[in-house]
Design a protein around this motif. Structure first.
Motif, mmCIF file in Angstrom:
data_model
loop_
_atom_site.group_PDB
_atom_site.id
_atom_site.type_symbol
_atom_site.label_atom_id
_atom_site.label_comp_id
_atom_site.label_asym_id
_atom_site.label_seq_id
_atom_site.Cartn_x
_atom_site.Cartn_y
_atom_site.Cartn_z
ATOM 1 N N ARG B 3 -9.123 -5.702 -2.087
ATOM 2 C CA ARG B 3 -7.721 -6.077 -2.201
ATOM 3 C C ARG B 3 -7.463 -7.433 -1.544
ATOM 4 O O ARG B 3 -6.799 -8.277 -2.080
ATOM 5 C CB ARG B 3 -6.851 -5.000 -1.561
ATOM 6 C CG ARG B 3 -6.973 -3.670 -2.303
ATOM 7 C CD ARG B 3 -6.027 -2.655 -1.742
ATOM 8 N NE ARG B 3 -6.406 -2.288 -0.384
ATOM 9 C CZ ARG B 3 -5.529 -2.063 0.579
ATOM 10 N NH1 ARG B 3 -4.242 -2.227 0.349
ATOM 11 N NH2 ARG B 3 -5.925 -1.698 1.778
ATOM 12 N N GLU B 113 -0.574 -0.861 7.961
ATOM 13 C CA GLU B 113 0.776 -1.308 7.642
ATOM 14 C C GLU B 113 0.935 -2.799 7.959
ATOM 15 O O GLU B 113 1.423 -3.577 7.152
ATOM 16 C CB GLU B 113 1.768 -0.540 8.515
ATOM 17 C CG GLU B 113 2.738 0.333 7.772
ATOM 18 C CD GLU B 113 3.512 1.186 8.765
ATOM 19 O OE1 GLU B 113 4.095 0.618 9.705
ATOM 20 O OE2 GLU B 113 3.500 2.420 8.606
ATOM 21 N N ASP B 116 -1.300 -5.048 5.710
ATOM 22 C CA ASP B 116 -0.741 -5.137 4.356
ATOM 23 C C ASP B 116 0.479 -6.067 4.342
ATOM 24 O O ASP B 116 0.627 -6.902 3.456
ATOM 25 C CB ASP B 116 -0.326 -3.750 3.837
ATOM 26 C CG ASP B 116 -1.539 -2.925 3.440
ATOM 27 O OD1 ASP B 116 -2.651 -3.493 3.402
ATOM 28 O OD2 ASP B 116 -1.384 -1.719 3.182
ATOM 29 N N TYR B 119 -0.617 -9.613 4.662
ATOM 30 C CA TYR B 119 -1.161 -10.126 3.407
ATOM 31 C C TYR B 119 -0.052 -10.371 2.395
ATOM 32 O O TYR B 119 -0.048 -11.388 1.694
ATOM 33 C CB TYR B 119 -2.182 -9.147 2.833
ATOM 34 C CG TYR B 119 -2.640 -9.564 1.454
ATOM 35 C CD1 TYR B 119 -3.339 -10.774 1.287
ATOM 36 C CD2 TYR B 119 -2.348 -8.799 0.330
ATOM 37 C CE1 TYR B 119 -3.736 -11.189 0.031
ATOM 38 C CE2 TYR B 119 -2.736 -9.214 -0.926
ATOM 39 C CZ TYR B 119 -3.428 -10.406 -1.076
ATOM 40 O OH TYR B 119 -3.813 -10.832 -2.314
ATOM 41 N N GLU B 120 0.929 -9.475 2.365
ATOM 42 C CA GLU B 120 2.039 -9.619 1.438
ATOM 43 C C GLU B 120 2.767 -10.946 1.690
ATOM 44 O O GLU B 120 3.118 -11.676 0.761
ATOM 45 C CB GLU B 120 2.997 -8.433 1.616
ATOM 46 C CG GLU B 120 4.147 -8.381 0.618
ATOM 47 C CD GLU B 120 3.699 -8.505 -0.829
ATOM 48 O OE1 GLU B 120 2.620 -7.961 -1.165
ATOM 49 O OE2 GLU B 120 4.418 -9.162 -1.619
#
Lengths: 844, 142
Positions: B3, B113, B116, B119-120
């Motif tokens: 990912r 969390e 992520d 990265y978002e």
């Protein structure tokens, strides 16, 4: 009436960024929204942590410095993020916030990281030079002992003190505090196994460290001086003398290490071992429960010439069991270790507090006998010490083979005495009595499951609320007293260290119950009545003490004081009223103020988005619908279906993916509009009059401003600004899966009728909106309403209501003065909204 | 299919190795570095999306490394790891552009969390910049 036009103009156009391109608009929207979301999340995190800190203070549970540190960090970091995000949204304004924030943050950091100021003074001191005035250097125990040595006819062992200044030098020489803090921060205090592991890690670190060369030289020098004075090879006892130890409310009884029979070669290692015992598991638990900070626990260490004791013991200058005119003496042959660890059979005497120190009562059968002369000697010393220290004393003593009495320790008694129960209480007849007798070390009665602890391995699995059963009341069981409902031991006396700690924790304790280990089985539920000295074979509610006034062990402790001081810079809210002229960044006194300010300003700036930036020519798509009005839609992000062809000039409602817009649309179409109300002549006259004065208000006059209504949308966001008839309104909503970000706002303004009727319409709207959970503010003929953080369903319903009202309140201002009209519309709206929402429910 | 990619920088070997293993299981591309110097050698623009960086390390500390990394690759998001957190060390990271901080010990769920979210943010920032670049190119064809 020129103000009305001016107001409308202001509402319709932004002074600065009048016509950004579509890309610019989309970019502005998404980046601002990103920052707004981050601000809301940070706001939430900060408030949550604030609540946890306040709760800890109120709950009376024990909490650690690590807890305060972690929560403060969460709060300060998140407040910092809020300021950052707000300044982005507000194009760099609110610089004052940074100043206010920096001041508060600095204070908090200082409160939390207040390390001990450097200790000034000698590293090593002969005991003859030590007294109460040097307590900061010598530690409590040695200061008391040195002071006792200055009392006439009181003899203390010869020796010297390695001061807290020396300890500080050792710690900073090896940079230990940083590393220790790192290890301790990660400790889960509820997890005993983890606590033991961490404690071991820290102690290993200290044992492995090196002393400054000068300190090692000084220690050896003192030892040699002492040896020369005695004139033969000597051995010393190396004892802890912590700061804050032996204070009235916290005894730290027996928590630290004592090394006996230490010669010159073992001296340095013994010193390090005693220093390391600052971090023994039992000391760490005790500090945590009582709220002491380990950085403050610099240890002085006493090196005392060994007394070859023939008999030793403890004396309470006033009896603990409440016989107020007596003192209590405990004794056993040999050194005092057996008495304080409760491993030896201990004799007990009650002696009058005044000359000739008459013996009132004698209990126990120790092998050696204490002569009456010796009893008098001890009693005299006890009263002298009490007089010198001004309070009742807990004294450790030894008598050597030549018959000389040595005072080894003298400290204030840490808990108040309790009333003795009647001499021979009777057990409850209808209950199964398992055991009787023993000594009450702490009164009270509790029930629980029996849990026998024989080694530190058993210690780890100890269940909360169990009855702790041990052979000897050793200080190493101290960590369990926080979780145990009661304590039973087969040996021991009131004078033991564990007994002292049991009293501080208010844990009912019955010691010297000889058959306890033979009779009690693991897992069996018993009731320990420590006051009357009975153990029953089941839960007996009628004897269990209701410890209503169980005091908070943290009360007034250094850690509690730190928490209070830190909280005073965090939680009070002094900025409460956003409309006050003092609602300014420079007025922020606490972090809570800053969060409140940031939130308010960010909301205002975000909600103003649709107002500040108007449509872009060519970017808007005309919505194909069945209404006569023109509806245009501008896609800010993902508001159109993926299949939609962007080169189209028109869009169908089915191609819209913006849920908030669809809800508004549904509300607009749920019930057909009945058409404009019938207006009486006076009402119409008022409208005509206004229309002639303000051509922009004439619905017949072609004007881009009047004709087109715009939706600015993304998947979760919708901003609709529109004019219907003569009023102007904005609906804005953001509804996503994250509760904290959701909101619906509604602003309503204007109308064509005279002011009193416009105000009457606003009143009616406000009433309807409040009924549906909106918060409403009214100023004149304008109204602002807001709902936040409700479930998605509630918010979609709110949007439907707004859609409905936008259509159906059209032009009703004209009839607002007619009698009965207000009531008629109120009833009609209420009925139709109810119908609309229940219809929606059936569909779902 | 991974990912996104993560670099774990921590001098505690056990922690580092377990972390790398766990993150790989979560379908992330993951490397570990024992200190800041090594991390900087492994680091280049675009190589890692997110860095998990211990504040307290022997040699150059995390805050210093964070600043270097932000110079080399401003788009990479850095999550700081703090053991003994003081208000000071928590804030410093954020001031120098860290995405957030985590306090050891932390559970895997919270860590994921944070990663992520980091990265978002990186992804959306990057997209914005790419869009702006495309627009610029279109406006002024070279």
């Amino acid at each position: 009436m020129k103000t009305l036009l001016a107001r409308l103009k202001r509402l319709f156009s932004s002074p600065a960024a009048a016509h950004p391109t579509l890309e610019e608009l989309q970019h502005l929207f998404t980046s601002r929204y990103l920052h707004f979301r981050e601000l809301l999340t940070a706001n939430n995190n900060a408030l949550e942590a604030m609540a946890e800190m306040e709760k800890a203070l109120l709950d009376g549970r024990s909490y650690s410095m690590a807890f305060i540190r972690a929560k403060s960090t969460i709060i300060t970091v998140n407040v910092f993020k809020m300021i950052d995000n707000l300044r982005y949204i507000a194009d760099g304004r609110y610089g004052q916030l940074v100043v206010a924030y920096r001041n508060i943050e600095k204070t908090i950091d200082e409160l939390i990281d207040q390390s001990r100021p450097a200790v000034e003074g000698d590293w090593v001191l002969p005991l003859t030079r030590v007294n109460r005035s040097l307590v900061e250097l010598s530690g409590e125990k040695m200061a008391n002992l040195g002071e006792a040595g200055t009392v006439k006819d009181i003899q203390i062992p010869e020796g010297f003190v390695i001061t807290s200044g020396a300890a500080q030098a050792v710690f900073s020489h090896n940079n230990l505090f940083t590393e220790i803090n790192r290890i301790i921060q990660q400790t889960d205090a509820r997890d005993l196994e983890d606590l033991h592991r961490r404690s071991h890690q820290v102690q290993k670190l200290i044992m492995a460290c090196s002393l400054p060369t000068e300190l090692e030289r000084l220690i050896k020098e003192q030892f040699d001086l002492l040896e020369n004075k005695i004139g033969r090879p000597i051995e010393v006892a190396v004892r802890s003398s912590g700061l804050g130890e032996d204070l009235g409310r916290a005894s730290f009884a027996g928590l630290y290490r004592t090394e006996l029979h230490i010669d010159r070669d073992q001296l340095i290692d013994a010193y390090k071992a005693v220093l390391a015992s600052t971090y023994s598991a039992r000391a760490m638990t005790y500090r945590l429960t009582k709220g002491y900070r380990h950085e403050q626990m610099l240890m002085g260490v006493g090196c005392l010439l060994m007394v070859e004791a023939a008999v030793s013991g403890v004396c309470y200058s006033r009896s603990m069991t409440g016989e107020r005119q007596c003192m209590e003496i405990f004794w056993a042959p040999g050194s005092g270790k057996g008495v304080v660890e409760g491993t030896k059979d201990t004799g007990r005497l009650l002696v009058k507090r005044h000359y000739p120190f008459e013996i009132i009562e004698k209990k126990g059968t120790p092998l050696s006998v204490l002569s009456d002369k010796q009893v008098t000697q001890i009693s005299e010393a006890a009263m002298k010490l009490e007089a010198r220290f001004g309070t009742e004393q807990d004294i450790e003593w030894s008598i050597d083979s030549s018959g000389s009495l040595f005072i080894l320790q003298s400290r204030p008694i840490s808990v108040s005495p309790w009333a003795q129960s009647q001499p021979d209480p009777a057990p409850l007849a209808d209950q199964q009595l398992l055991l009787r007798g023993g000594v009450t070390a702490c009164p009270g009665a509790e029930a629980g499951q029996v849990w026998v602890v024989r080694s530190t391995v058993d210690l780890l699995g100890f269940p909360h609320g169990a009855v702790l059963v041990v052979e000897h009341p050793l200080p190493e069981w101290a960590p369990l007293l926080r979780r145990a409902s009661a304590l039973i031991a087969t040996t021991g006396s009131v004078a033991g260290h564990l007994a002292t700690i049991a009293r501080e924790f208010n844990c009912p304790a019955l010691l010297g119950v000889r058959d306890a280990l033979n009779v009690l089985q693991n897992g069996q539920v018993v009731t320990v009545d420590a006051t009357s000295r009975f153990i029953y074979g089941d839960r007996v509610d009628q004897v269990i003490s209701c410890n209503v006034d169980k005091q908070n062990p943290m009360h007034n402790s250094p850690v509690e004081q730190t928490l209070k001081a830190v909280l005073s810079r965090i939680t009070p809210l002094t900025l409460t009223d956003p409309t006050s002229p003092f609602f300014r960044s420079s007025r922020c006194r606490t972090l809570h103020d800053i969060t409140r300010f940031c939130h308010e300003k960010a909301v205002v700036d975000m909600f103003g988005f649709g107002e500040r930036y108007r449509y872009v020519k060519g970017a808007a798509k005309r919505l194909v619908g069945n209404m006569p009005m023109e509806w245009w839609v501008i896609n800010l992000a993902d508001g159109f279906a993926a299949t939609y062809d962007a080169s189209n000039k028109y869009i169908l409602i089915d191609e819209i993916t913006c849920e908030p817009m669809l809800a508004i649309w549904q509300g607009m179409h749920a019930i057909p509009w009945a058409g404009p109300p019938r207006v009486n002549v006076r009402g119409m006259g008022a409208i005509l009059f206004q229309s002639t004065r303000n051509p922009g208000l004439d619905p017949a006059a072609p004007s881009a401003m009047v004709q087109k209504n715009y939706f600015l949308i993304s998947k979760n966001y919708c901003n609709l600004s529109f004019r219907l008839g003569y009023h102007y309104a904005t609906i804005e909503a953001y509804i996503s899966s994250l509760r904290t970000e959701r909101y619906v706002t509604f602003r309503f303004k204007g109308g064509a009728a005279d002011e009193s009727r416009r105000i009457a319409r606003v009143e009616l709207l406000a009433e309807l909106l409040v009924r549906h959970q909106f918060r409403v503010e009214k100023i004149g003929d304008s109204l602002a309403a807001r709902v936040e953080k409700r479930s998605q369903n509630v918010l979609y319903n709110c949007l439907k209501i707004l859609g409905y009202l936008s259509i159906h309140t059209r032009q009703i201002d004209m009839v607002m003065s007619a009698p009965g009209q207000m009531m008629r519309y109120r009833n009609k709206f209420n009925k139709e909204i109810k119908e609309m929402l229940s219809h929606g429910k059936r569909e779902n | 299919m991974t990912r996104y990619s993560v670099l774990v920088v921590d001098d505690e070997q056990d922690f580092r190795e377990i972390m790398v293993k766990k993150l790989r299981k979560k379908e992330l591309e993951c490397d570990g570095a024992p200190d800041g110097e090594t991390a900087l050698q492994m680091f280049s623009p675009g190589k890692y999306d997110v860095v998990l960086l211990d504040v307290k390390m022997p040699g150059r500390d995390g805050i210093e490394i964070l600043q270097e990394m932000k110079k080399i690759a401003p788009m990479t998001e850095v999550v700081m790891l703090t053991g003994h957190a003081s208000v000071e060390s928590g804030i410093n990271g954020i001031k120098f552009g860290a995405f957030d901080y985590l306090m050891k010990p932390m559970d895997m769920e919270r860590l994921m969390e944070k990663l992520d979210a980091a990265y978002e943010r990186k992804r959306s920032q990057q997209q914005k910049i790419e869009m702006a670049q495309i627009k610029k190119d279109m406006a002024m064809p070279s």
